[in-house]
Design a protein around this motif. Sequence first.
Motif, mmCIF file in Angstrom:
data_model
loop_
_atom_site.group_PDB
_atom_site.id
_atom_site.type_symbol
_atom_site.label_atom_id
_atom_site.label_comp_id
_atom_site.label_asym_id
_atom_site.label_seq_id
_atom_site.Cartn_x
_atom_site.Cartn_y
_atom_site.Cartn_z
ATOM 1 N N VAL A 95 0.820 -1.213 0.000
ATOM 2 C CA VAL A 95 0.000 0.000 0.000
ATOM 3 C C VAL A 95 0.857 1.267 0.000
ATOM 4 O O VAL A 95 0.642 2.160 -0.821
ATOM 5 N N PRO A 96 1.868 1.378 0.893
ATOM 6 C CA PRO A 96 2.731 2.561 0.841
ATOM 7 C C PRO A 96 3.451 2.710 -0.502
ATOM 8 O O PRO A 96 3.627 3.827 -0.998
ATOM 9 N N PHE A 97 3.861 1.586 -1.085
ATOM 10 C CA PHE A 97 4.571 1.633 -2.368
ATOM 11 C C PHE A 97 3.697 2.238 -3.455
ATOM 12 O O PHE A 97 4.109 3.165 -4.164
ATOM 13 N N TYR A 98 2.475 1.732 -3.611
ATOM 14 C CA TYR A 98 1.609 2.210 -4.687
ATOM 15 C C TYR A 98 1.091 3.622 -4.422
ATOM 16 O O TYR A 98 0.948 4.416 -5.359
ATOM 17 N N ARG A 99 0.804 3.934 -3.165
ATOM 18 C CA ARG A 99 0.385 5.298 -2.862
ATOM 19 C C ARG A 99 1.518 6.274 -3.133
ATOM 20 O O ARG A 99 1.293 7.416 -3.541
ATOM 21 N N GLY A 100 2.760 5.811 -2.917
ATOM 22 C CA GLY A 100 3.918 6.666 -3.157
ATOM 23 C C GLY A 100 4.165 6.932 -4.631
ATOM 24 O O GLY A 100 4.540 8.041 -5.021
ATOM 25 N N THR A 101 3.949 5.912 -5.487
ATOM 26 C CA THR A 101 4.183 6.103 -6.923
ATOM 27 C C THR A 101 3.120 6.995 -7.552
ATOM 28 O O THR A 101 3.413 7.733 -8.494
ATOM 29 N N GLY A 102 1.883 6.897 -7.045
ATOM 30 C CA GLY A 102 0.799 7.693 -7.601
ATOM 31 C C GLY A 102 0.304 7.208 -8.951
ATOM 32 O O GLY A 102 -0.554 7.835 -9.569
ATOM 33 N N GLU A 103 0.831 6.078 -9.438
ATOM 34 C CA GLU A 103 0.458 5.572 -10.757
ATOM 35 C C GLU A 103 -0.749 4.646 -10.632
ATOM 36 O O GLU A 103 -0.758 3.727 -9.815
ATOM 37 N N ILE A 104 -1.758 4.871 -11.463
ATOM 38 C CA ILE A 104 -2.997 4.119 -11.361
ATOM 39 C C ILE A 104 -2.814 2.662 -11.756
ATOM 40 O O ILE A 104 -3.463 1.763 -11.227
ATOM 41 N N SER A 105 -1.892 2.390 -12.689
ATOM 42 C CA SER A 105 -1.645 1.008 -13.107
ATOM 43 C C SER A 105 -0.658 0.338 -12.166
ATOM 44 O O SER A 105 0.330 0.943 -11.739
ATOM 45 N N ALA A 106 -0.908 -0.936 -11.869
ATOM 46 C CA ALA A 106 -0.012 -1.697 -11.004
ATOM 47 C C ALA A 106 1.276 -2.089 -11.715
ATOM 48 O O ALA A 106 2.216 -2.564 -11.079
ATOM 49 N N TYR A 107 1.362 -1.852 -13.038
ATOM 50 C CA TYR A 107 2.457 -2.414 -13.819
ATOM 51 C C TYR A 107 3.387 -1.378 -14.447
ATOM 52 O O TYR A 107 4.407 -1.741 -15.022
#
Length: 517
Positions: A95-107
């Motif tokens: 969760v912290p990783f994806y919230r940090g990137t801000g990118e909607i796609s997981a890939y």
Amino acid sequence: MKGLPILDLAVILIYLLSMILVGVYFSRKNKNSDQFTKASGMIPSWAIGLSIYATFLSSNTFIGVPGKAFGSNWNAFVFSLSIPLAAWVASKYFVPFYRGTGEISAYTHLEHRFGAWARTYAVVCFLLTQVARMGSIFFGIAITLQALTGYSMQAIMIVTGLCIIFYTVLGGMEAVIWTEVVQAVIKTFGALLILYMIVSDLPGGVSKIVEIGAADGKFSLGSFSPDFTSSSFWVILLYGFFINLNNFGMDQNYVQRYHTAENEKSASKSVWLCVWMYVPVSLLFFLIGTSLYAYAQAHPELIEQVRQQVAVERLPAGASESQVTAMAASLTPADYGDKVMPAFMVSKIPAGLVGLILSAILAAAMSTISSGMNASATVFSVDIYQRYIKHDVNDKQNLRVLHIGTAVFGLIGMGAGIAMIGVKSILDMWWELSGIFAAGMLGLFLLGIISKQSKNHEALLATAIGIIVILWMTFSGSLLVDYPLLQSTMHKNMIIVVGTLTIFLFGVLLTKIRKRT
């Protein structure tokens, strides 16, 4: 819908109309792609948690889990026991990783890490997984509706699919989440109602269920010996941990919901709400399966009816009565477990309640399919269309691509469901397909996050080795019949475990070799 009383039909139609109206309501707010894909990041954590829970609780759970418990035991419940550990990893790291990137796609981050090939490979794996998931869920709902209505499975999938496509295209992610909140409540209540109806109609009630279940080993979680060739406790635990690690860490359905939350803390809370709801409710479905098994001992006519139905489906058209009788007698509980709950509903549940329970099963199917359609369309738009077809797409064009993509993936999912007609166990089939498609992308994802010094060529070589191992474990049993020593003896649920570890460990090893040379 012939065969259903007017009251049941009215309940189902009210439910379907309500879902469509939700899509129409939220269509007024869907004026840009950001709103369509992540609801502008304004959804409360409790709603996201219920939405994730509803995605977990698909028709595979509603039909497949009771069918599995009826045909064998509670071995598959070990999958649910693995979820809290995977959720802990997700809330602490993913969760912290994806919230940090801000990118909607997981890939998208995979391209930053290893290059365009890594992103494309993960996208292909994800889309194949979604098609398999949607297909298995369409198939699951068709089994029940066919028993109740008499219509063909193909027609049922088409009608329900069009309804789901309609409200998902109109309402976007916000409609998906809020309809799933309603569906989560309906399907949980429906499960409790089914269990109550079974127990109340069984002489001896709960004590009889416990007596029969204990005598026939129905409460077993599987063998605790270190055996990886059969569906032992450890095989299901490992499978569950790795597949749920993939769900929380790589599955666009879940990653996209992290972005709908107001902040990181809210997103993490939603993950844990899903866990604390799903684990006990999944146990409820195993109880339903075992209760149906005990019920069948007191009502053998129900099982005879199911056996006859399955025999007719498996034999070619025009088979004689004696052939049907012989086929029915040869069937085991594992062969017809998925059919028992629909048969119970047809013969034992009174008018009005059938419509309510059927709405719950529809909710189970619709929530997961709508989520998969939206996530697949988002991945197609971000990772394929904007990456390879048109780089300078404006927001209006992107929204159009999302609408078209949602509809197209819904239609593909319907096609996959039709192709699955005749499968013996929904749950077994879905677990095998998801393990095959998810193994590669999870290993690559973990390599990128954990092994900071691994580079493009190490990841590429490790992934190639991993794919070879996955293909060998998947097909060696049928392709290498004359060479038993070259066949994989591991259970099919170990594919995601071995495939993931192969890519990750080979990537780390190759990185260490490069550093030493």
